[in-house]
Design a protein around this motif. Structure first.
Motif, mmCIF file in Angstrom:
data_model
loop_
_atom_site.group_PDB
_atom_site.id
_atom_site.type_symbol
_atom_site.label_atom_id
_atom_site.label_comp_id
_atom_site.label_asym_id
_atom_site.label_seq_id
_atom_site.Cartn_x
_atom_site.Cartn_y
_atom_site.Cartn_z
ATOM 1 N N PRO A 188 38.169 30.508 59.713
ATOM 2 C CA PRO A 188 38.634 29.408 58.865
ATOM 3 C C PRO A 188 39.005 29.876 57.462
ATOM 4 C CG PRO A 188 36.236 29.394 59.013
ATOM 5 C CD PRO A 188 36.720 30.432 59.995
ATOM 6 N N LEU A 189 39.812 29.075 56.783
ATOM 7 C CA LEU A 189 40.221 29.390 55.414
ATOM 8 C C LEU A 189 39.074 29.087 54.464
ATOM 9 C CD1 LEU A 189 42.313 30.064 53.213
ATOM 10 C CD2 LEU A 189 43.044 27.683 53.308
ATOM 11 N N ILE A 190 38.322 30.116 54.120
ATOM 12 C CA ILE A 190 37.211 29.991 53.171
ATOM 13 C C ILE A 190 37.164 31.248 52.315
ATOM 14 C CG2 ILE A 190 35.757 28.466 54.587
ATOM 15 C CD1 ILE A 190 34.208 30.980 55.456
ATOM 16 N N ALA A 191 36.587 31.122 51.145
ATOM 17 C CA ALA A 191 36.446 32.279 50.269
ATOM 18 C C ALA A 191 35.296 33.153 50.751
ATOM 19 C CB ALA A 191 36.190 31.825 48.841
ATOM 20 N N ALA A 192 35.507 34.456 50.757
ATOM 21 C CA ALA A 192 34.424 35.386 51.089
ATOM 22 C C ALA A 192 33.342 35.252 50.017
ATOM 23 C CB ALA A 192 34.953 36.816 51.131
ATOM 24 N N GLU A 193 32.097 35.509 50.393
ATOM 25 C CA GLU A 193 30.980 35.353 49.464
ATOM 26 C C GLU A 193 31.165 36.168 48.187
ATOM 27 O OE1 GLU A 193 27.168 35.999 51.163
ATOM 28 O OE2 GLU A 193 27.373 34.413 52.666
ATOM 29 N N SER A 194 31.750 37.340 48.324
ATOM 30 C CA SER A 194 31.908 38.226 47.173
ATOM 31 C C SER A 194 33.276 38.090 46.496
ATOM 32 C CB SER A 194 31.716 39.685 47.616
ATOM 33 O OG SER A 194 32.658 40.020 48.634
ATOM 34 N N ALA A 195 34.046 37.095 46.904
ATOM 35 C CA ALA A 195 35.407 36.959 46.367
ATOM 36 C C ALA A 195 35.420 36.450 44.929
ATOM 37 C CB ALA A 195 36.225 36.022 47.246
ATOM 38 N N TYR A 196 36.366 36.959 44.157
ATOM 39 C CA TYR A 196 36.630 36.473 42.810
ATOM 40 C C TYR A 196 37.568 35.283 42.967
ATOM 41 C CZ TYR A 196 38.534 36.402 38.046
ATOM 42 O OH TYR A 196 38.939 36.023 36.784
ATOM 43 N N GLN A 197 37.106 34.088 42.601
ATOM 44 C CA GLN A 197 37.883 32.875 42.840
ATOM 45 C C GLN A 197 38.681 32.462 41.604
ATOM 46 O OE1 GLN A 197 36.083 29.746 45.249
ATOM 47 N NE2 GLN A 197 34.303 31.034 45.627
ATOM 48 N N LEU A 198 39.964 32.173 41.831
ATOM 49 C CA LEU A 198 40.879 31.774 40.766
ATOM 50 C C LEU A 198 41.595 30.487 41.151
ATOM 51 C CD1 LEU A 198 42.746 35.017 39.598
ATOM 52 C CD2 LEU A 198 41.612 33.369 38.117
ATOM 53 N N ASP A 199 41.627 29.531 40.246
ATOM 54 C CA ASP A 199 42.371 28.293 40.462
ATOM 55 C C ASP A 199 43.641 28.371 39.611
ATOM 56 O OD1 ASP A 199 43.452 25.710 40.464
ATOM 57 O OD2 ASP A 199 41.485 24.757 40.584
ATOM 58 N N SER A 200 44.793 28.454 40.282
ATOM 59 C CA SER A 200 46.056 28.658 39.571
ATOM 60 C C SER A 200 46.770 27.359 39.200
ATOM 61 C CB SER A 200 47.000 29.505 40.432
ATOM 62 O OG SER A 200 47.452 28.772 41.561
ATOM 63 N N THR A 201 46.111 26.220 39.394
ATOM 64 C CA THR A 201 46.755 24.918 39.162
ATOM 65 C C THR A 201 47.428 24.839 37.797
ATOM 66 O OG1 THR A 201 45.182 23.795 40.624
ATOM 67 C CG2 THR A 201 46.423 22.418 39.087
ATOM 68 N N ALA A 202 46.701 25.239 36.755
ATOM 69 C CA ALA A 202 47.234 25.119 35.394
ATOM 70 C C ALA A 202 47.552 26.478 34.783
ATOM 71 C CB ALA A 202 46.230 24.374 34.515
ATOM 72 N N MET A 203 47.766 27.482 35.650
ATOM 73 C CA MET A 203 48.002 28.832 35.148
ATOM 74 C C MET A 203 49.392 29.337 35.530
ATOM 75 S SD MET A 203 44.331 30.543 36.201
ATOM 76 C CE MET A 203 44.705 32.154 35.486
ATOM 77 N N SER A 204 49.958 30.182 34.677
ATOM 78 C CA SER A 204 51.222 30.839 35.012
ATOM 79 C C SER A 204 50.903 32.034 35.893
ATOM 80 C CB SER A 204 51.934 31.315 33.742
ATOM 81 O OG SER A 204 51.211 32.386 33.138
ATOM 82 N N ILE A 205 51.919 32.574 36.572
ATOM 83 C CA ILE A 205 51.690 33.728 37.422
ATOM 84 C C ILE A 205 51.247 34.931 36.585
ATOM 85 C CG2 ILE A 205 54.127 34.381 37.354
ATOM 86 C CD1 ILE A 205 51.506 35.039 40.163
ATOM 87 N N ASP A 206 51.720 35.029 35.344
ATOM 88 C CA ASP A 206 51.304 36.134 34.478
ATOM 89 C C ASP A 206 49.820 36.027 34.142
ATOM 90 O OD1 ASP A 206 53.818 37.272 34.418
ATOM 91 O OD2 ASP A 206 54.416 36.290 32.551
ATOM 92 N N GLU A 207 49.349 34.812 33.890
ATOM 93 C CA GLU A 207 47.932 34.605 33.582
ATOM 94 C C GLU A 207 47.067 34.932 34.798
ATOM 95 O OE1 GLU A 207 48.089 31.025 30.247
ATOM 96 O OE2 GLU A 207 48.305 30.524 32.378
ATOM 97 N N VAL A 208 47.508 34.504 35.972
ATOM 98 C CA VAL A 208 46.777 34.793 37.201
ATOM 99 C C VAL A 208 46.732 36.300 37.441
ATOM 100 C CG1 VAL A 208 46.809 34.555 39.712
ATOM 101 C CG2 VAL A 208 47.328 32.576 38.283
ATOM 102 N N TYR A 209 47.866 36.955 37.254
ATOM 103 C CA TYR A 209 47.964 38.398 37.460
ATOM 104 C C TYR A 209 47.024 39.150 36.523
ATOM 105 C CZ TYR A 209 49.941 43.111 36.973
ATOM 106 O OH TYR A 209 50.103 44.466 36.882
ATOM 107 N N GLU A 210 47.027 38.799 35.246
ATOM 108 C CA GLU A 210 46.178 39.494 34.275
ATOM 109 C C GLU A 210 44.700 39.319 34.610
ATOM 110 O OE1 GLU A 210 46.934 41.674 32.074
ATOM 111 O OE2 GLU A 210 49.086 41.469 32.464
ATOM 112 N N GLN A 211 44.294 38.122 35.001
ATOM 113 C CA GLN A 211 42.890 37.900 35.363
ATOM 114 C C GLN A 211 42.520 38.693 36.609
ATOM 115 O OE1 GLN A 211 40.875 34.225 35.235
ATOM 116 N NE2 GLN A 211 42.076 33.357 33.572
ATOM 117 N N ALA A 212 43.446 38.715 37.584
ATOM 118 C CA ALA A 212 43.185 39.447 38.814
ATOM 119 C C ALA A 212 43.067 40.942 38.538
ATOM 120 C CB ALA A 212 44.291 39.177 39.830
#
Length: 225
Positions: A188-212
Motif C-alpha cells: 500500500p501507499l504509505i511512508a516507510a518508518e524511516s522516511a523523511y516526509q515532505l508536504d509540497s502543498t505550499a512549496m515550490s519545487i526548488d524549496e522541496v528540492y533544497e529540503q530533500a
C-alpha cells in the motif's frame, strides 16, 4: 541489483511532484533514475489496448512478465513504440493503479525494478520504493500534497496541452486513486518508518528540492554534489 549500490527512494501519491524531484536529484548526483510508475502505466496501457478485464489476473500477470519495455533518452519504448505521452493520461493512470493492486503483478515486476540499482547509485520514484522494492535504501523520502493542490497542478498541465478537463472530476479521481492505492492489500501507499516526509502543498519545487538535498547530505555526508 548490484550489492552495495546506494539507493534513494522518493515515494508519494500522484501529483505530489515526486517524479520531478527524483529526476532532479538523480541529475544532480549523476545517478541512475527509475520511474517505477511508468512501468505500471505501460502495463495499464497494454491492458486497455487489449481490452482485457481487470479480473483476468492470470493474463495480466503474464503480460507483466513479458513486457517488451525499454527506456531510452526520455523515450518509453513499448515494442519499439514511444508511448511516453500515451501513458500520461488520467485513463491510463487509473488503469495503472488497478493493475498495481494485483499481488501477482507486483511480484512479477519486483526483480525488474531492483535490477535498476547500478553504480554509482539509483534514485527510485514510486509508491512502494522505500517500503517494498528497496527497503534497505540509504535515504527514503515521502512526498505528498493535498488532493486539491495535486488536482490543480494536473488541471494546469492538461489545460496547457489544450485538453478539456473538469477540475471537480479530476479532484475526485485523485481522491479515489489515493483511497485505492493506500488500502490495497499488497504494497500500500504509505511512508516507510524511516522516511523523511515532505508536504509540497505550499512549496515550490526548488524549496522541496533544497529540503530533500539537505536531508540527503545529512544521511550521506560523503556524497559529492
Amino acid at each position: 541489483m548490484v550489492t552495495g549500490v546506494p539507493v534513494i527512494t522518493v515515494d508519494g501519491p500522484s501529483g505530489s511532484g515526486k517524479g520531478t524531484l527524483a529526476q532532479r536529484i538523480a541529475e544532480t548526483l549523476g545517478w541512475h533514475f527509475l520511474d517505477s510508475g511508468a512501468i505500471y502505466r505501460v502495463l495499464g496501457l497494454m491492458v486497455e489496448r487489449a481490452g482485457i478485464s481487470g479480473d483476468n489476473v492470470d493474463k495480466i500477470t503474464e503480460m507483466a512478465k513479458n513486457m517488451p519495455l525499454s527506456f531510452d533518452q526520455g523515450m518509453v519504448l513499448l515494442a519499439g513504440e514511444d508511448v511516453a505521452g500515451a501513458i500520461r493520461t488520467e485513463t491510463i493512470g487509473n488503469a495503472a493503479s488497478k493493475v498495481a493492486a494485483i499481488p501477482q503483478v507486483r511480484e512479477a515486476l519486483l526483480a525488474w525494478q531492483r535490477n535498476y540499482a547500478k553504480a554509482p547509485g539509483l534514485v527510485a520514484d514510486g509508491r512502494d520504493m522505500g517500503t517494498v522494492v528497496f527497503p534497505q535504501a540509504a535515504v527514503k523520502i515521502f512526498l505528498t500534497a493535498s488532493a486539491e493542490e495535486r488536482a490543480q497542478r494536473r488541471y494546469k498541465q492538461l489545460k496547457g496541452k489544450g485538453l478539456g478537463v473538469n477540475l471537480a472530476r479530476l479532484t475526485e479521481e485523485i481522491r479515489e486513486r489515493d483511497e485505492r492505492d493506500s488500502k490495497r492489500a499488497v504494497a500500500p501507499l504509505i511512508a516507510a518508518e524511516s522516511a523523511y516526509q515532505l508536504d509540497s502543498t505550499a512549496m515550490s519545487i526548488d524549496e522541496v528540492y533544497e529540503q530533500a538535498m539537505f536531508n540527503i547530505s545529512m544521511a550521506l555526508p560523503d556524497l559529492q554534489r
